[in-house]
Motif scaffolding. Structure first.
Motif, PDB file in Angstrom:
ATOM      1  N   GLU A 105       0.853  -1.189   0.000  1.00 31.02           N
ATOM      2  CA  GLU A 105       0.000   0.000   0.000  1.00 31.02           C
ATOM      3  C   GLU A 105       0.890   1.241   0.000  1.00 31.02           C
ATOM      4  OE1 GLU A 105      -2.223   2.700  -0.345  1.00 31.02           O
ATOM      5  OE2 GLU A 105      -3.467   0.885  -0.220  1.00 31.02           O
ATOM      6  N   ARG A 106       0.961   1.920  -1.125  1.00 34.48           N
ATOM      7  CA  ARG A 106       1.882   3.060  -1.290  1.00 34.48           C
ATOM      8  C   ARG A 106       1.608   4.198  -0.306  1.00 34.48           C
ATOM      9  NH1 ARG A 106      -0.909   6.889  -3.573  1.00 34.48           N
ATOM     10  NH2 ARG A 106      -2.758   6.393  -4.777  1.00 34.48           N
ATOM     11  N   ARG A 107       0.350   4.348   0.140  1.00 34.28           N
ATOM     12  CA  ARG A 107       0.024   5.435   1.067  1.00 34.28           C
ATOM     13  C   ARG A 107       0.636   5.235   2.446  1.00 34.28           C
ATOM     14  NH1 ARG A 107      -6.265   5.309  -0.582  1.00 34.28           N
ATOM     15  NH2 ARG A 107      -5.690   3.111  -0.598  1.00 34.28           N
ATOM     16  N   LEU A 108       1.171   4.044   2.713  1.00 36.41           N
ATOM     17  CA  LEU A 108       1.830   3.760   3.990  1.00 36.41           C
ATOM     18  C   LEU A 108       3.314   4.109   3.976  1.00 36.41           C
ATOM     19  CD1 LEU A 108       0.164   0.339   4.802  1.00 36.41           C
ATOM     20  CD2 LEU A 108      -0.173   2.474   6.072  1.00 36.41           C
ATOM     21  N   ALA A 109       3.832   4.612   2.852  1.00 38.22           N
ATOM     22  CA  ALA A 109       5.257   4.965   2.758  1.00 38.22           C
ATOM     23  C   ALA A 109       5.594   6.078   3.746  1.00 38.22           C
ATOM     24  CB  ALA A 109       5.606   5.397   1.341  1.00 38.22           C
ATOM     25  N   GLU A 110       6.848   6.113   4.142  1.00 38.10           N
ATOM     26  CA  GLU A 110       7.304   7.134   5.084  1.00 38.10           C
ATOM     27  C   GLU A 110       7.201   8.521   4.459  1.00 38.10           C
ATOM     28  OE1 GLU A 110       7.500   8.459   7.827  1.00 38.10           O
ATOM     29  OE2 GLU A 110       9.265   7.623   8.826  1.00 38.10           O
ATOM     30  N   MET A 111       7.135   9.529   5.325  1.00 35.40           N
ATOM     31  CA  MET A 111       7.175  10.915   4.864  1.00 35.40           C
ATOM     32  C   MET A 111       8.490  11.161   4.141  1.00 35.40           C
ATOM     33  SD  MET A 111       5.777  12.957   8.218  1.00 35.40           S
ATOM     34  CE  MET A 111       6.925  14.252   7.821  1.00 35.40           C
ATOM     35  N   GLY A 112       8.437  11.927   3.072  1.00 34.99           N
ATOM     36  CA  GLY A 112       9.663  12.296   2.366  1.00 34.99           C
ATOM     37  C   GLY A 112      10.399  13.395   3.122  1.00 34.99           C
ATOM     38  N   TRP A 113      11.697  13.207   3.337  1.00 37.59           N
ATOM     39  CA  TRP A 113      12.518  14.211   4.013  1.00 37.59           C
ATOM     40  C   TRP A 113      13.266  15.092   3.017  1.00 37.59           C
ATOM     41  CZ3 TRP A 113      12.859  15.778   9.006  1.00 37.59           C
ATOM     42  CH2 TRP A 113      12.139  15.031   9.945  1.00 37.59           C
TER      43      TRP A 113
ATOM     44  N   GLY B 286       6.900   8.230  10.973  1.00 37.54           N
ATOM     45  CA  GLY B 286       6.192   9.439  10.558  1.00 37.54           C
ATOM     46  C   GLY B 286       4.719   9.196  10.300  1.00 37.54           C
ATOM     47  N   VAL B 287       4.389   8.053   9.714  1.00 39.00           N
ATOM     48  CA  VAL B 287       2.990   7.718   9.429  1.00 39.00           C
ATOM     49  C   VAL B 287       2.242   7.433  10.729  1.00 39.00           C
ATOM     50  CG1 VAL B 287       1.475   6.028   8.307  1.00 39.00           C
ATOM     51  CG2 VAL B 287       3.495   6.895   7.104  1.00 39.00           C
ATOM     52  N   ILE B 288       2.855   6.684  11.628  1.00 40.33           N
ATOM     53  CA  ILE B 288       2.200   6.377  12.906  1.00 40.33           C
ATOM     54  C   ILE B 288       1.958   7.667  13.693  1.00 40.33           C
ATOM     55  CG2 ILE B 288       2.423   5.161  15.115  1.00 40.33           C
ATOM     56  CD1 ILE B 288       4.056   3.002  13.535  1.00 40.33           C
ATOM     57  N   ARG B 289       2.940   8.555  13.703  1.00 37.81           N
ATOM     58  CA  ARG B 289       2.774   9.829  14.405  1.00 37.81           C
ATOM     59  C   ARG B 289       1.663  10.675  13.764  1.00 37.81           C
ATOM     60  NH1 ARG B 289       7.162  12.105  17.455  1.00 37.81           N
ATOM     61  NH2 ARG B 289       7.006  13.997  16.187  1.00 37.81           N
ATOM     62  N   ALA B 290       1.551  10.622  12.446  1.00 38.04           N
ATOM     63  CA  ALA B 290       0.486  11.370  11.756  1.00 38.04           C
ATOM     64  C   ALA B 290      -0.895  10.841  12.154  1.00 38.04           C
ATOM     65  CB  ALA B 290       0.683  11.296  10.240  1.00 38.04           C
ATOM     66  N   VAL B 291      -1.031   9.516  12.257  1.00 37.86           N
ATOM     67  CA  VAL B 291      -2.317   8.930  12.678  1.00 37.86           C
ATOM     68  C   VAL B 291      -2.561   9.232  14.156  1.00 37.86           C
ATOM     69  CG1 VAL B 291      -3.639   6.784  12.929  1.00 37.86           C
ATOM     70  CG2 VAL B 291      -2.274   7.183  10.858  1.00 37.86           C
ATOM     71  N   LEU B 292      -1.525   9.176  14.978  1.00 41.50           N
ATOM     72  CA  LEU B 292      -1.656   9.550  16.393  1.00 41.50           C
ATOM     73  C   LEU B 292      -2.186  10.983  16.513  1.00 41.50           C
ATOM     74  CD1 LEU B 292      -1.142   9.113  19.448  1.00 41.50           C
ATOM     75  CD2 LEU B 292       1.191   9.913  19.045  1.00 41.50           C
ATOM     76  N   SER B 293      -1.679  11.873  15.692  1.00 38.85           N
ATOM     77  CA  SER B 293      -2.131  13.257  15.700  1.00 38.85           C
ATOM     78  C   SER B 293      -3.615  13.362  15.344  1.00 38.85           C
ATOM     79  CB  SER B 293      -1.291  14.086  14.724  1.00 38.85           C
ATOM     80  OG  SER B 293      -1.825  15.371  14.559  1.00 38.85           O
TER      81      SER B 293
ATOM     82  N   MET C  77       1.714  18.415  17.120  1.00 34.52           N
ATOM     83  CA  MET C  77       3.136  18.125  16.906  1.00 34.52           C
ATOM     84  C   MET C  77       4.050  19.313  17.212  1.00 34.52           C
ATOM     85  SD  MET C  77       3.411  15.598  13.655  1.00 34.52           S
ATOM     86  CE  MET C  77       2.564  14.036  13.607  1.00 34.52           C
ATOM     87  N   ARG C  78       3.565  20.255  17.978  1.00 35.04           N
ATOM     88  CA  ARG C  78       4.419  21.382  18.375  1.00 35.04           C
ATOM     89  C   ARG C  78       5.190  21.086  19.669  1.00 35.04           C
ATOM     90  NH1 ARG C  78       3.076  25.876  15.272  1.00 35.04           N
ATOM     91  NH2 ARG C  78       1.060  25.677  14.260  1.00 35.04           N
ATOM     92  N   ASP C  79       4.802  20.029  20.350  1.00 33.00           N
ATOM     93  CA  ASP C  79       5.487  19.632  21.569  1.00 33.00           C
ATOM     94  C   ASP C  79       5.549  18.114  21.603  1.00 33.00           C
ATOM     95  OD1 ASP C  79       2.837  19.066  21.987  1.00 33.00           O
ATOM     96  OD2 ASP C  79       2.557  20.476  23.625  1.00 33.00           O
ATOM     97  N   LYS C  80       5.869  17.568  22.759  1.00 28.22           N
ATOM     98  CA  LYS C  80       6.002  16.110  22.873  1.00 28.22           C
ATOM     99  C   LYS C  80       4.669  15.424  22.612  1.00 28.22           C
ATOM    100  CE  LYS C  80       9.905  16.140  25.932  1.00 28.22           C
ATOM    101  NZ  LYS C  80      10.584  15.527  27.027  1.00 28.22           N
ATOM    102  N   PRO C  81       4.710  14.190  22.089  1.00 25.51           N
ATOM    103  CA  PRO C  81       3.464  13.462  21.849  1.00 25.51           C
ATOM    104  C   PRO C  81       2.702  13.211  23.146  1.00 25.51           C
ATOM    105  CG  PRO C  81       5.385  12.203  21.083  1.00 25.51           C
ATOM    106  CD  PRO C  81       5.897  13.442  21.718  1.00 25.51           C
ATOM    107  N   PRO C  82       1.382  13.095  23.047  1.00 24.60           N
ATOM    108  CA  PRO C  82       0.569  12.877  24.247  1.00 24.60           C
ATOM    109  C   PRO C  82       0.711  11.467  24.830  1.00 24.60           C
ATOM    110  CG  PRO C  82      -0.813  12.834  22.295  1.00 24.60           C
ATOM    111  CD  PRO C  82       0.560  13.223  21.844  1.00 24.60           C
ATOM    112  N   HIS C  83       1.283  10.557  24.067  1.00 26.24           N
ATOM    113  CA  HIS C  83       1.504   9.183  24.525  1.00 26.24           C
ATOM    114  C   HIS C  83       2.911   8.769  24.132  1.00 26.24           C
ATOM    115  CE1 HIS C  83      -2.794   8.628  25.319  1.00 26.24           C
ATOM    116  NE2 HIS C  83      -2.984   9.306  24.201  1.00 26.24           N
ATOM    117  N   ARG C  84       3.556   8.014  24.997  1.00 27.80           N
ATOM    118  CA  ARG C  84       4.893   7.495  24.689  1.00 27.80           C
ATOM    119  C   ARG C  84       4.719   6.176  23.948  1.00 27.80           C
ATOM    120  NH1 ARG C  84       9.889   8.778  26.802  1.00 27.80           N
ATOM    121  NH2 ARG C  84      11.452   7.175  26.459  1.00 27.80           N
ATOM    122  N   LEU C  85       5.190   6.131  22.709  1.00 22.61           N
ATOM    123  CA  LEU C  85       5.039   4.929  21.888  1.00 22.61           C
ATOM    124  C   LEU C  85       6.335   4.142  21.836  1.00 22.61           C
ATOM    125  CD1 LEU C  85       3.059   6.356  18.831  1.00 22.61           C
ATOM    126  CD2 LEU C  85       2.175   5.396  20.958  1.00 22.61           C
TER     127      LEU C  85
END
Length: 194
Positions: free
Chosen positions: A70-78, A143-150, A157-165
């Protein structure tokens, strides 16, 4: 309600060195590959994987013989920063990178993708999974997991995540029938063998 489990790929040499990988298609560092086991609660799930080699290889090491790419699961481009070490970028770019990081969801490396872009890429996939009603697990990227967490928590994403993964765990989300906003089911379901 449909369950979605997200798992980050096993480590690569660039992970060990602290380099930003993005879309760089690197193999796993086999000597560092952990002894993971798919949790029993994910039995019967449909499996998807990012098209990047490190994710596909992780799926195979977990015994998932034929995951759907699934191409939409690829990492964010840096972009121009792929291969760089974040501490080195901070030392070299100073205030420029501090301002970029302060943008949170709109942080975009030169020539790269923002977390908000990753969310926009993932939303149609979340809708498809929700409409299918089939529990789904995916091997993807930090990056994808953090985007879904958001999306699930409203974290900007301006500070630390609300959960430690833990990156050696599965993270479960609930999708309602529309799939528009994921909700947290449970984090840090261990992958390590007992």
């Amino acid at each position: 309600m449909t369950l979605l489990a997200l798992i980050r790929h096993m480590p690569t040499a660039w992970n060990a060195a602290g380099r930003l990988q993005g879309r760089e298609d690197l193999p796993l560092a086999v000597e560092m590959a952990p002894d993971w086991l798919v949790p029993a609660e994910l039995n019967g799930f449909r499996w998807l994987t990012s098209p990047l080699r490190r994710a596909v290889e992780t799926a195979h090491r977990l015994g998932i013989a034929d995951p759907t790419i699934e191409r939409r699961l690829a990492e964010m481009g840096w972009g121009e920063w792929e291969g760089e070490i974040l501490a080195g970028l901070r030392a070299r770019l100073g205030a420029e990178i501090a301002m970029a990081e302060a943008a949170g969801l709109d942080f975009r490396p030169p020539g790269g993708e923002s977390p908000r872009d990753a969310q926009a890429r993932m939303m149609p996939l979340l809708v498809e999974i929700a409409r299918s009603g089939r529990p789904t697990a995916a091997i993807t990227h930090k990056g994808v997991i953090r985007a879904v967490l958001s999306l699930a928590t409203g974290w900007d994403m301006r500070d630390k995540p609300p959960h430690r993964l833990s990156w050696a765990a599965a993270h479960l989300f609930r999708l309602d029938s529309a799939g528009r906003r994921p909700a947290v089911e449970r984090f840090n379901v261990p992958l390590a063998r007992p």
